[in-house]
Design an enzyme around this catalytic site. Structure first.
Site, PDB file in Angstrom:
ATOM      1  N   TYR A   1     -15.277 -11.132  -0.419  1.00 32.06           N
ATOM      2  CA  TYR A   1     -15.926  -9.839  -0.714  1.00 32.06           C
ATOM      3  C   TYR A   1     -17.153 -10.014  -1.596  1.00 32.06           C
ATOM      4  O   TYR A   1     -18.161  -9.343  -1.428  1.00 32.06           O
ATOM      5  CB  TYR A   1     -14.948  -8.890  -1.408  1.00 32.06           C
ATOM      6  CG  TYR A   1     -13.954  -8.281  -0.447  1.00 32.06           C
ATOM      7  CD1 TYR A   1     -14.323  -7.215   0.377  1.00 32.06           C
ATOM      8  CD2 TYR A   1     -12.663  -8.770  -0.340  1.00 32.06           C
ATOM      9  CE1 TYR A   1     -13.425  -6.655   1.272  1.00 32.06           C
ATOM     10  CE2 TYR A   1     -11.755  -8.225   0.554  1.00 32.06           C
ATOM     11  CZ  TYR A   1     -12.141  -7.168   1.357  1.00 32.06           C
ATOM     12  OH  TYR A   1     -11.269  -6.625   2.245  1.00 32.06           O
TER      13      TYR A   1
ATOM     14  N   ARG B   1      -2.984   6.769   0.792  1.00 28.30           N
ATOM     15  CA  ARG B   1      -3.471   7.998   1.425  1.00 28.30           C
ATOM     16  C   ARG B   1      -2.504   8.709   2.347  1.00 28.30           C
ATOM     17  O   ARG B   1      -2.689   9.876   2.647  1.00 28.30           O
ATOM     18  CB  ARG B   1      -4.756   7.693   2.208  1.00 28.30           C
ATOM     19  CG  ARG B   1      -5.952   7.493   1.311  1.00 28.30           C
ATOM     20  CD  ARG B   1      -7.032   6.759   2.044  1.00 28.30           C
ATOM     21  NE  ARG B   1      -6.580   5.427   2.410  1.00 28.30           N
ATOM     22  CZ  ARG B   1      -7.333   4.509   2.998  1.00 28.30           C
ATOM     23  NH1 ARG B   1      -8.550   4.795   3.344  1.00 28.30           N
ATOM     24  NH2 ARG B   1      -6.856   3.317   3.270  1.00 28.30           N
TER      25      ARG B   1
ATOM     26  N   ARG C   1      -5.901  11.726  -6.447  1.00 18.68           N
ATOM     27  CA  ARG C   1      -7.226  11.096  -6.308  1.00 18.68           C
ATOM     28  C   ARG C   1      -8.330  12.151  -6.432  1.00 18.68           C
ATOM     29  O   ARG C   1      -9.367  11.895  -7.043  1.00 18.68           O
ATOM     30  CB  ARG C   1      -7.339  10.388  -4.955  1.00 18.68           C
ATOM     31  CG  ARG C   1      -8.603   9.542  -4.837  1.00 18.68           C
ATOM     32  CD  ARG C   1      -8.804   8.951  -3.466  1.00 18.68           C
ATOM     33  NE  ARG C   1      -8.850   9.984  -2.462  1.00 18.68           N
ATOM     34  CZ  ARG C   1      -8.918   9.776  -1.148  1.00 18.68           C
ATOM     35  NH1 ARG C   1      -8.924   8.542  -0.685  1.00 18.68           N
ATOM     36  NH2 ARG C   1      -8.953  10.772  -0.297  1.00 18.68           N
TER      37      ARG C   1
ATOM     38  N   ASP D   1      -6.634  -2.096  -7.608  1.00 12.26           N
ATOM     39  CA  ASP D   1      -7.166  -2.774  -6.424  1.00 12.26           C
ATOM     40  C   ASP D   1      -7.502  -4.212  -6.800  1.00 12.26           C
ATOM     41  O   ASP D   1      -7.816  -4.495  -7.962  1.00 12.26           O
ATOM     42  CB  ASP D   1      -8.419  -2.079  -5.893  1.00 12.26           C
ATOM     43  CG  ASP D   1      -8.720  -2.554  -4.479  1.00 12.26           C
ATOM     44  OD1 ASP D   1      -8.124  -2.029  -3.529  1.00 12.26           O
ATOM     45  OD2 ASP D   1      -9.536  -3.493  -4.318  1.00 12.26           O
TER      46      ASP D   1
ATOM     47  N   ARG E   1       0.823  -1.222   0.000  1.00 12.25           N
ATOM     48  CA  ARG E   1       0.000   0.000   0.000  1.00 12.25           C
ATOM     49  C   ARG E   1       0.853   1.267   0.000  1.00 12.25           C
ATOM     50  O   ARG E   1       0.443   2.296   0.538  1.00 12.25           O
ATOM     51  CB  ARG E   1      -0.949   0.034   1.198  1.00 12.25           C
ATOM     52  CG  ARG E   1      -1.988  -1.067   1.217  1.00 12.25           C
ATOM     53  CD  ARG E   1      -3.059  -0.800   0.163  1.00 12.25           C
ATOM     54  NE  ARG E   1      -4.123  -1.779   0.232  1.00 12.25           N
ATOM     55  CZ  ARG E   1      -5.297  -1.562   0.846  1.00 12.25           C
ATOM     56  NH1 ARG E   1      -5.545  -0.422   1.401  1.00 12.25           N
ATOM     57  NH2 ARG E   1      -6.203  -2.500   0.852  1.00 12.25           N
TER      58      ARG E   1
HETATM   59  O1  CP3 Z   1       0.050  -1.463  -2.585  1.00 12.57           O
HETATM   60  C1  CP3 Z   1      -0.174  -0.505  -3.349  1.00 12.57           C
HETATM   61  O2  CP3 Z   1       0.249   0.642  -3.146  1.00 12.57           O
HETATM   62  C2  CP3 Z   1      -0.929  -0.775  -4.637  1.00 12.57           C
HETATM   63  C3  CP3 Z   1      -2.331  -0.582  -4.595  1.00 12.57           C
HETATM   64  C4  CP3 Z   1      -3.264  -1.495  -3.800  1.00 12.57           C
HETATM   65  C5  CP3 Z   1      -4.480  -1.016  -3.304  1.00 12.57           C
HETATM   66  N1  CP3 Z   1      -5.166  -2.070  -2.797  1.00 12.57           N
HETATM   67  C6  CP3 Z   1      -4.944   0.386  -3.390  1.00 12.57           C
HETATM   68  C7  CP3 Z   1      -6.014   0.846  -2.499  1.00 12.57           C
HETATM   69  C8  CP3 Z   1      -3.190  -2.856  -3.497  1.00 12.57           C
HETATM   70  C9  CP3 Z   1      -2.075  -3.850  -3.753  1.00 12.57           C
HETATM   71  C10 CP3 Z   1      -4.420  -3.200  -2.876  1.00 12.57           C
HETATM   72  C11 CP3 Z   1      -4.732  -4.572  -2.456  1.00 12.57           C
HETATM   73  C12 CP3 Z   1      -5.962  -4.825  -1.693  1.00 12.57           C
HETATM   74  N2  CP3 Z   1      -7.182  -4.197  -1.801  1.00 12.57           N
HETATM   75  C13 CP3 Z   1      -6.109  -5.871  -0.751  1.00 12.57           C
HETATM   76  C14 CP3 Z   1      -5.034  -6.887  -0.408  1.00 12.57           C
HETATM   77  C15 CP3 Z   1      -3.982  -6.339   0.496  1.00 12.57           C
HETATM   78  C16 CP3 Z   1      -4.455  -6.026   1.890  1.00 12.57           C
HETATM   79  O3  CP3 Z   1      -4.349  -4.864   2.267  1.00 12.57           O
HETATM   80  O4  CP3 Z   1      -4.876  -6.951   2.595  1.00 12.57           O
HETATM   81  C17 CP3 Z   1      -7.422  -5.837  -0.257  1.00 12.57           C
HETATM   82  C18 CP3 Z   1      -8.029  -6.749   0.792  1.00 12.57           C
HETATM   83  C19 CP3 Z   1      -8.097  -4.766  -0.935  1.00 12.57           C
HETATM   84  C20 CP3 Z   1      -9.527  -4.359  -0.797  1.00 12.57           C
HETATM   85  C21 CP3 Z   1      -9.653  -2.943  -0.365  1.00 12.57           C
HETATM   86  N3  CP3 Z   1      -9.366  -1.851  -1.145  1.00 12.57           N
HETATM   87  C22 CP3 Z   1     -10.096  -2.482   0.890  1.00 12.57           C
HETATM   88  C23 CP3 Z   1     -10.520  -3.359   2.050  1.00 12.57           C
HETATM   89  C24 CP3 Z   1     -10.090  -1.079   0.839  1.00 12.57           C
HETATM   90  C25 CP3 Z   1     -10.603  -0.120   1.885  1.00 12.57           C
HETATM   91  C26 CP3 Z   1      -9.789  -0.129   3.104  1.00 12.57           C
HETATM   92  C27 CP3 Z   1      -8.568   0.704   2.940  1.00 12.57           C
HETATM   93  O5  CP3 Z   1      -7.484   0.233   3.251  1.00 12.57           O
HETATM   94  O6  CP3 Z   1      -8.750   1.835   2.510  1.00 12.57           O
HETATM   95  C28 CP3 Z   1      -9.576  -0.701  -0.421  1.00 12.57           C
HETATM   96  C29 CP3 Z   1      -9.347   0.669  -0.917  1.00 12.57           C
HETATM   97  C30 CP3 Z   1      -7.966   1.004  -1.413  1.00 12.57           C
HETATM   98  N4  CP3 Z   1      -7.192   0.200  -2.203  1.00 12.57           N
HETATM   99  C31 CP3 Z   1      -7.277   2.222  -1.187  1.00 12.57           C
HETATM  100  C32 CP3 Z   1      -6.057   2.146  -1.863  1.00 12.57           C
HETATM  101  C33 CP3 Z   1      -4.986   3.189  -1.977  1.00 12.57           C
HETATM  102  C34 CP3 Z   1      -7.816   3.416  -0.422  1.00 12.57           C
HETATM  103  C35 CP3 Z   1      -8.805   4.090  -1.275  1.00 12.57           C
HETATM  104  C36 CP3 Z   1      -8.788   5.588  -1.115  1.00 12.57           C
HETATM  105  O7  CP3 Z   1      -7.927   6.240  -1.744  1.00 12.57           O
HETATM  106  O8  CP3 Z   1      -9.663   6.092  -0.394  1.00 12.57           O
END
Ligand code: CP3
Length: 340
Positions: free
Chosen positions: A150, A27, A36, A73, A23
């Site tokens: 999910y 943010r 964003r 994502d 990640r």
């Molecule tokens: O790692 C990186 O920088 C690359 C981008 C990336 C995102 N999501 C961007 C994201 C990666 C590799 C993911 C993987 C992901 N997404 C997983 C597996 C890894 C983990 O963390 O367990 C899962 C379960 C998700 C599903 C997901 N996406 C959730 C549960 C959420 C909301 C919770 C949260 O952490 O915000 C997201 C949103 C998300 N995916 C954001 C980002 C940068 C935040 C969105 C925003 O900008 O508001």
């Protein structure tokens, strides 16, 4: 030019353990929040190849990590299979019409799904062109099991009761869904590789929701199938597997992959003992250590003492949290790279 990250994935000797953070494009970076905002919302950003590429490169420019992970994502795969998905600020991802029965998946088409994800491939092509040769570009997908949670629960869950009920009452249905996802993900990762990904990672964030034998049957088996497919066609592309929460049965983790992602709850010495000769290890600084430089230093030293810069890639043991000071993330990276 050699990429230290790829050399490390292949178990070669490297000057230091390369480092990146799960990640890392997210943010906690003001620069990310600005892009964003320009994109409108999170999904629009994922679907905009130029802006998603900009965001992918931010951690390279700001933190000088050794690898970029493509910005997207895991949930774009169910989205492109035809499900309705929203990312709701302060809530997270929501599928407003979760899957209930076999008729909800009849129209799922892996080939169409993989083709619909062209915005990801376009982003990878632009990004690989813009990225320095010395840095690796990581593609990724969610593992079938985590995606199924999910797709059936509709959103994040504490108990996974709906999906687990189906595992024990209608296992054939869950296997049919896992199979469609597995076929989609094979094609998806393959297209990522053909578009410039130097390595791929498979995230199984909710492996810990299942008991061992159930996970091996409904989770791990499908990761193995995807890895074997990719390895047989692209043997030079490293595969990183990240099944989160399997520390109780590490010795049963086996497959055609190169790097095992160690989550923060798994003691690194245990992972080293059980898997270190078979796989390169990635991880596993506790993400909340990033709130304190002293805690970072202590955590990094502990990991270095076990891994000795051999067959190791530094990372957090799960994603970086949104309120971590950028300064501390920079400190972590520089400390690992011996650049302080
Ligand atoms: O790692 C990186 O920088 C690359 C981008 C990336 C995102 N999501 C961007 C994201 C990666 C590799 C993911 C993987 C992901 N997404 C997983 C597996 C890894 C983990 O963390 O367990 C899962 C379960 C998700 C599903 C997901 N996406 C959730 C549960 C959420 C909301 C919770 C949260 O952490 O915000 C997201 C949103 C998300 N995916 C954001 C980002 C940068 C935040 C969105 C925003 O900008 O508001």
């Amino acid at each position: 030019m050699n990429k230290i990250f790829i050399d490390a994935c292949q178990g070669k000797d490297v000057p230091y353990s390369p480092v990146w953070m799960m990640r890392q494009a997210g943010r906690y970076l003001p620069e990310y929040r600005a892009v964003r905002k320009d994109a409108g919302d999170f999904l629009s950003l994922c679907k905009n190849p130029k802006l998603a590429s900009d965001v992918t490169l931010q951690p390279i420019d700001i933190l000088d990590v050794d690898a970029a992970i493509m910005f997207s994502d895991i949930l774009v795969v169910p989205l492109e299979l035809g499900m309705k998905l929203d990312f709701i600020p302060n809530v997270g991802p929501v599928f407003s019409d979760p899957i209930k029965s076999i008729k909800d998946i009849q129209d799922f088409d892996p080939v169409k799904c993989a083709n619909n994800l062209s915005y990801v491939y376009d982003m990878l092509k632009i990004t690989r062109d813009r990225l320095d040769d010395s840095k690796a570009l990581i593609g990724f997908c969610g593992a079938p099991w985590t995606l199924v949670t999910y797709m059936i629960e509709g959103t994040g869950s504490k108990t996974y009761a709906n999906v687990k009920k189906l595992i024990y009452t209608n296992p054939e249905f869950i296997h049919s869904l896992l199979k469609v996802l597995t076929e989609s993900l094979k094609l998806y990762l393959e297209k990522q590789i053909l578009s410039g990904a130097d390595a791929v990672m498979i995230f199984d964030s909710w492996a810990s929701a299942l008991e061992k034998d159930t996970y091996l049957e409904f989770g791990w088996k499908y990761i193995q199938e995807i890895s074997t497919y990719i390895k047989s066609k692209y043997p030079h592309i490293p595969i990183i597997a990240f099944p989160k929460g399997v520390s109780g049965y590490l010795e049963e983790i086996d497959g055609d992959f190169d790097v095992f992602g160690v989550d923060w709850s798994t003691p690194i010495d245990l992972a080293h003992k059980k898997l270190g000769s078979k796989y390169v290890l990635q991880g596993n600084l506790e993400p909340t250590r990033l709130y304190s430089k002293d805690a970072i230093k202590e955590g990094v030293e502990k990991i270095k003492k076990v891994m000795q810069n051999k067959r190791h890639i530094f990372n957090l043991g799960h994603g970086i949290l949104p309120d971590v000071p950028v300064e501390n993330a920079k400190y972590f990276v520089k400390l690992v790279q011996d650049k302080l």
